[in-house]
Write a protein that holds these residues in place. Structure first.
Motif, PDB file in Angstrom:
ATOM      1  N   ASP A 166       7.981  95.433  44.532  1.00 47.40           N
ATOM      2  CA  ASP A 166       8.977  96.204  45.274  1.00 47.40           C
ATOM      3  C   ASP A 166      10.386  95.731  44.968  1.00 47.40           C
ATOM      4  O   ASP A 166      11.350  96.456  45.163  1.00 47.40           O
ATOM      5  N   VAL A 167      10.504  94.492  44.500  1.00 41.72           N
ATOM      6  CA  VAL A 167      11.794  93.888  44.176  1.00 41.72           C
ATOM      7  C   VAL A 167      11.632  93.089  42.892  1.00 41.72           C
ATOM      8  O   VAL A 167      10.620  92.405  42.709  1.00 41.72           O
ATOM      9  N   ALA A 168      12.643  93.193  42.017  1.00 43.90           N
ATOM     10  CA  ALA A 168      12.645  92.395  40.793  1.00 43.90           C
ATOM     11  C   ALA A 168      14.012  91.767  40.615  1.00 43.90           C
ATOM     12  O   ALA A 168      15.036  92.405  40.828  1.00 43.90           O
ATOM     13  N   VAL A 169      14.003  90.509  40.215  1.00 41.69           N
ATOM     14  CA  VAL A 169      15.238  89.806  39.898  1.00 41.69           C
ATOM     15  C   VAL A 169      15.207  89.474  38.414  1.00 41.69           C
ATOM     16  O   VAL A 169      14.148  89.141  37.870  1.00 41.69           O
ATOM     17  N   ALA A 170      16.361  89.613  37.758  1.00 39.03           N
ATOM     18  CA  ALA A 170      16.468  89.342  36.323  1.00 39.03           C
ATOM     19  C   ALA A 170      17.601  88.363  36.058  1.00 39.03           C
ATOM     20  O   ALA A 170      18.618  88.373  36.768  1.00 39.03           O
ATOM     21  N   ILE A 171      17.406  87.541  35.015  1.00 36.45           N
ATOM     22  CA  ILE A 171      18.394  86.530  34.647  1.00 36.45           C
ATOM     23  C   ILE A 171      18.533  86.505  33.135  1.00 36.45           C
ATOM     24  O   ILE A 171      17.532  86.409  32.424  1.00 36.45           O
ATOM     25  N   THR A 172      19.778  86.558  32.657  1.00 33.72           N
ATOM     26  CA  THR A 172      20.066  86.390  31.240  1.00 33.72           C
ATOM     27  C   THR A 172      21.381  85.642  31.117  1.00 33.72           C
ATOM     28  O   THR A 172      22.333  85.945  31.831  1.00 33.72           O
ATOM     29  N   GLY A 173      21.415  84.630  30.264  1.00 35.73           N
ATOM     30  CA  GLY A 173      22.648  83.856  30.193  1.00 35.73           C
ATOM     31  C   GLY A 173      22.661  82.856  29.060  1.00 35.73           C
ATOM     32  O   GLY A 173      21.751  82.802  28.240  1.00 35.73           O
ATOM     33  N   ILE A 174      23.712  82.051  29.057  1.00 40.00           N
ATOM     34  CA  ILE A 174      23.892  81.001  28.062  1.00 40.00           C
ATOM     35  C   ILE A 174      23.877  79.665  28.805  1.00 40.00           C
ATOM     36  O   ILE A 174      24.872  79.265  29.411  1.00 40.00           O
ATOM     37  N   ALA A 175      22.722  79.021  28.788  1.00 37.94           N
ATOM     38  CA  ALA A 175      22.583  77.752  29.499  1.00 37.94           C
ATOM     39  C   ALA A 175      23.258  76.621  28.738  1.00 37.94           C
ATOM     40  O   ALA A 175      23.666  75.637  29.346  1.00 37.94           O
ATOM     41  N   GLY A 176      23.353  76.766  27.434  1.00 36.62           N
ATOM     42  CA  GLY A 176      24.016  75.769  26.618  1.00 36.62           C
ATOM     43  C   GLY A 176      23.030  74.881  25.897  1.00 36.62           C
ATOM     44  O   GLY A 176      21.830  74.945  26.151  1.00 36.62           O
ATOM     45  N   PRO A 177      23.524  74.091  24.998  1.00 35.22           N
ATOM     46  CA  PRO A 177      24.937  74.055  24.604  1.00 35.22           C
ATOM     47  C   PRO A 177      25.294  75.263  23.743  1.00 35.22           C
ATOM     48  O   PRO A 177      24.417  75.926  23.220  1.00 35.22           O
ATOM     49  N   GLY A 178      26.550  75.527  23.651  1.00 36.83           N
ATOM     50  CA  GLY A 178      27.010  76.642  22.829  1.00 36.83           C
ATOM     51  C   GLY A 178      27.809  77.637  23.616  1.00 36.83           C
ATOM     52  O   GLY A 178      28.369  77.323  24.655  1.00 36.83           O
ATOM     53  N   GLY A 179      27.822  78.855  23.127  1.00 34.39           N
ATOM     54  CA  GLY A 179      28.632  79.902  23.722  1.00 34.39           C
ATOM     55  C   GLY A 179      29.802  80.206  22.809  1.00 34.39           C
ATOM     56  O   GLY A 179      29.900  79.690  21.696  1.00 34.39           O
ATOM     57  N   SER A 180      30.673  81.071  23.274  1.00 34.66           N
ATOM     58  CA  SER A 180      31.851  81.465  22.499  1.00 34.66           C
ATOM     59  C   SER A 180      33.000  81.698  23.462  1.00 34.66           C
ATOM     60  O   SER A 180      32.824  81.625  24.680  1.00 34.66           O
ATOM     61  N   GLU A 181      34.159  82.023  22.933  1.00 33.25           N
ATOM     62  CA  GLU A 181      35.287  82.298  23.825  1.00 33.25           C
ATOM     63  C   GLU A 181      35.037  83.571  24.633  1.00 33.25           C
ATOM     64  O   GLU A 181      35.566  83.735  25.715  1.00 33.25           O
ATOM     65  N   PHE A 182      34.205  84.469  24.101  1.00 34.25           N
ATOM     66  CA  PHE A 182      33.912  85.722  24.802  1.00 34.25           C
ATOM     67  C   PHE A 182      32.730  85.590  25.760  1.00 34.25           C
ATOM     68  O   PHE A 182      32.681  86.275  26.777  1.00 34.25           O
ATOM     69  N   LYS A 183      31.788  84.725  25.398  1.00 31.89           N
ATOM     70  CA  LYS A 183      30.626  84.468  26.248  1.00 31.89           C
ATOM     71  C   LYS A 183      30.422  82.963  26.303  1.00 31.89           C
ATOM     72  O   LYS A 183      29.675  82.387  25.519  1.00 31.89           O
ATOM     73  N   PRO A 184      31.099  82.328  27.245  1.00 35.09           N
ATOM     74  CA  PRO A 184      31.073  80.860  27.289  1.00 35.09           C
ATOM     75  C   PRO A 184      29.767  80.292  27.844  1.00 35.09           C
ATOM     76  O   PRO A 184      29.036  80.967  28.578  1.00 35.09           O
ATOM     77  N   GLU A 185      29.525  79.051  27.485  1.00 38.56           N
ATOM     78  CA  GLU A 185      28.402  78.316  28.046  1.00 38.56           C
ATOM     79  C   GLU A 185      28.518  78.344  29.570  1.00 38.56           C
ATOM     80  O   GLU A 185      29.592  78.180  30.132  1.00 38.56           O
ATOM     81  N   GLY A 186      27.390  78.571  30.215  1.00 39.35           N
ATOM     82  CA  GLY A 186      27.369  78.607  31.672  1.00 39.35           C
ATOM     83  C   GLY A 186      27.505  79.995  32.262  1.00 39.35           C
ATOM     84  O   GLY A 186      27.404  80.155  33.478  1.00 39.35           O
ATOM     85  N   ARG A 187      27.697  81.015  31.431  1.00 38.99           N
ATOM     86  CA  ARG A 187      27.750  82.392  31.952  1.00 38.99           C
ATOM     87  C   ARG A 187      26.325  82.903  32.120  1.00 38.99           C
ATOM     88  O   ARG A 187      25.531  82.894  31.182  1.00 38.99           O
ATOM     89  N   VAL A 188      26.006  83.349  33.323  1.00 37.08           N
ATOM     90  CA  VAL A 188      24.679  83.879  33.606  1.00 37.08           C
ATOM     91  C   VAL A 188      24.840  85.193  34.364  1.00 37.08           C
ATOM     92  O   VAL A 188      25.599  85.281  35.338  1.00 37.08           O
ATOM     93  N   CYS A 189      24.121  86.211  33.889  1.00 39.69           N
ATOM     94  CA  CYS A 189      24.152  87.534  34.507  1.00 39.69           C
ATOM     95  C   CYS A 189      22.827  87.778  35.220  1.00 39.69           C
ATOM     96  O   CYS A 189      21.758  87.420  34.718  1.00 39.69           O
ATOM     97  N   PHE A 190      22.935  88.384  36.381  1.00 44.96           N
ATOM     98  CA  PHE A 190      21.772  88.630  37.244  1.00 44.96           C
ATOM     99  C   PHE A 190      21.638  90.112  37.532  1.00 44.96           C
ATOM    100  O   PHE A 190      22.639  90.810  37.701  1.00 44.96           O
ATOM    101  N   GLY A 191      20.414  90.569  37.624  1.00 45.48           N
ATOM    102  CA  GLY A 191      20.122  91.929  38.057  1.00 45.48           C
ATOM    103  C   GLY A 191      19.154  91.865  39.222  1.00 45.48           C
ATOM    104  O   GLY A 191      18.291  90.972  39.274  1.00 45.48           O
ATOM    105  N   LEU A 192      19.301  92.791  40.152  1.00 49.66           N
ATOM    106  CA  LEU A 192      18.394  92.864  41.304  1.00 49.66           C
ATOM    107  C   LEU A 192      18.012  94.321  41.506  1.00 49.66           C
ATOM    108  O   LEU A 192      18.878  95.165  41.763  1.00 49.66           O
ATOM    109  N   ALA A 193      16.731  94.601  41.361  1.00 47.02           N
ATOM    110  CA  ALA A 193      16.221  95.961  41.537  1.00 47.02           C
ATOM    111  C   ALA A 193      15.301  96.000  42.748  1.00 47.02           C
ATOM    112  O   ALA A 193      14.379  95.188  42.857  1.00 47.02           O
ATOM    113  N   VAL A 194      15.585  96.924  43.633  1.00 42.80           N
ATOM    114  CA  VAL A 194      14.764  97.155  44.819  1.00 42.80           C
ATOM    115  C   VAL A 194      14.302  98.603  44.748  1.00 42.80           C
ATOM    116  O   VAL A 194      15.110  99.501  44.464  1.00 42.80           O
TER     117      VAL A 194
END
Length: 157
Positions: A91-119
């Protein structure tokens, strides 16, 4: 009571089930929930989709979306959450996508994490958290906590 226990108790009372779609956390949210004895009546399934190919094949993320905005984006997080809901009996889903590191870029830095929540029967929500370059373990732990917060939030709405 731990946060996972609180989530499971809330969802149990609602008769809801949970699915997860995880990339940078590699199943850690699923593990946090299933560490609790008796979680099988609430936790329906988890998708660990570390590669873009897995996101497309298992969750139906559009290749066009990945090409346009990249895997670390709210758009992909929303598609992951939607795909996890569509591909499960949850009935509910949570999603996670990100850059845990090390690494990243100036546009997508290390530590950026995007979340989705579907109900079910509601618009898919998304948000981004900039954890910063805390190191891989701390970013992943923070992402798990945020995902659990989102699941708890969903059970109160």
């Amino acid at each position: 009571m731990s946060k996972a226990e609180e989530i499971l108790s809330s969802y149990r009372a609602l008769g809801w089930r949970i699915a997860t779609a995880e990339s940078c956390t590699g199943g850690m949210v699923s593990a946090a929930l299933t560490d609790v004895a008796g979680s099988s009546d609430v936790f329906e399934r988890g998708f660990v989709t570390y590669t873009n190919t897995a996101k497309v094949q298992m969750l139906g993320v559009e290749e066009e979306t990945l090409n346009a905005v990249g895997a670390v984006s709210e758009e992909v997080a929303r598609e992951m959450a939607h795909g996890a809901l569509a591909g499960s009996e949850a009935d509910v889903a949570v999603a996670i996508t990100g850059i845990a590191g090390p690494g990243g870029s100036e546009f997508k830095p290390e530590g950026r994490v995007c979340f989705g929540l579907a109900v079910r029967n509601a618009p898919v929500r998304s948000e981004t958290v900039e954890f910063g370059a805390l190191g891989r373990a701390k970013v992943r732990a923070g992402a798990v906590e945020k995902a659990l917060d989102l699941l708890l939030f969903a059970s109160t709405k």
